[in-house]
Design an enzyme around this catalytic site. Sequence first.
Site, short mmCIF file in Angstrom:
data_model
loop_
_atom_site.label_atom_id
_atom_site.label_comp_id
_atom_site.label_asym_id
_atom_site.label_seq_id
_atom_site.Cartn_x
_atom_site.Cartn_y
_atom_site.Cartn_z
N HIS A 72 0.25 -0.97 8.91
CA HIS A 72 1.34 -0.31 9.70
C HIS A 72 1.67 0.97 9.49
O HIS A 72 1.97 1.97 10.04
CB HIS A 72 2.45 -1.27 9.58
CG HIS A 72 2.59 -2.80 10.03
ND1 HIS A 72 1.98 -2.63 11.44
CD2 HIS A 72 2.91 -3.99 9.68
CE1 HIS A 72 2.04 -4.17 11.69
NE2 HIS A 72 2.32 -4.74 10.57
N HIS A 97 -1.58 -5.42 4.31
CA HIS A 97 -0.94 -5.29 6.16
C HIS A 97 0.00 -4.53 5.97
O HIS A 97 -0.26 -3.99 7.30
CB HIS A 97 -0.19 -7.13 6.06
CG HIS A 97 -0.02 -7.37 7.47
ND1 HIS A 97 -0.42 -7.98 8.51
CD2 HIS A 97 1.52 -6.97 7.94
CE1 HIS A 97 0.13 -7.98 9.77
NE2 HIS A 97 1.52 -7.47 9.30
N GLU A 98 1.00 -4.31 5.08
CA GLU A 98 1.93 -3.17 5.48
C GLU A 98 1.36 -2.04 5.43
O GLU A 98 1.83 -0.93 6.18
CB GLU A 98 2.99 -3.54 4.36
CG GLU A 98 3.78 -4.75 4.36
CD GLU A 98 4.58 -4.87 5.81
OE1 GLU A 98 4.93 -4.09 6.34
OE2 GLU A 98 4.67 -6.08 6.39
#
Length: 353
Positions: A24, A20-21
């Site tokens: 980003h 998920h990170e």
Amino acid sequence: MSFIYILAAVFIFGFLVAIHELGHFLAARLCGVRVNEFSIGMGPLLWHRETEETQYSIRLLPLGGFCALEGEDGDQEDPRSFSRQGFWKKFVIMAAGSFMNLLAGVAIIACLYVGASGFYVDQVAGFSEGFPLEGEDGLMEGDVFYKIDGWRTYLRGDAMMFLRFYDGESIDLEVIRDGKRVMLEDLPLTRGTYDGQPGRFGLLVGAELVPADFWTTLRFVGYQTLDFIQQVWFSLVQLIKGNVEIKDFSGPVGIVTTITEVGSAAKTWIAAVRNIAFFAALLAVNLAVMNLLPIPALDGGRIFFLLVDAAAMRVFKRKVPEKYQAAVNMACFALLMGMMLLVTFYDVSKLLA
């Protein structure tokens, strides 16, 4: 053996948060935003490597990671800070984490479905004696379920899940009959006593095998992904309606328990790995959808405020003050933590029962 499943759960949690990170991070780099640190893991620093503008870190606790963007928490003078970016760049960066979780879920499903000989869908397998809706104007044996009250039945098991929560006097069904969709509106499907058992519909749900080829496999990878997404929305709708309660949901403890159960239920270690991988795909897609809900403190909440700011600039020529956004985020974060503690309490209570 349970220790292995706990390690598997820790790995899955860590992988899903890290991926998920990473979403980003990649989106920020693509949009030209400065990233101060990208970390795998949390807690004390074990290893790091610094480049001209980013520190890459590995930390002690394998429970995810983080992506620290320049200007993420407030306005900065740096033109490459997050706060200085336009609407679409901010939107892409915020949504990229959930996109990566969704992509991870799809990739896992695709790996599991490679080599499958076929896929099962729900169909009408027969009727109990006295069932009043059999016929061309009702249901016929061999009908394949397509929609139940607007909910799409993608795979085996969907029909029974939707019917389990249905307790009205009429229902809209869409079935596939002889290759054509047939709409049955306001069908008076009611519970009664069939085969000596009360509370049944008198409808026997079976499974039809759809043989696999390349395109069919690709289609069912999509179906499985959409089915996971739909399950999230269906669960939220049932929660709002009061058909399910908070205690019916699972937190980290419940997820570890489920991983242990799906792994232990397998007869071979290969089957156990497949079961756990399938559950990991479900978690990945769930995380993608839940994180995009317009709830402050989640990425979806940040996107919501981004939309509110854009609307406010058009109407009032000014954005919503940061202090109000921060206050709402803090309150919602506290509420989410309270709900997580409550769910965890119910998970532990189930283990001790």
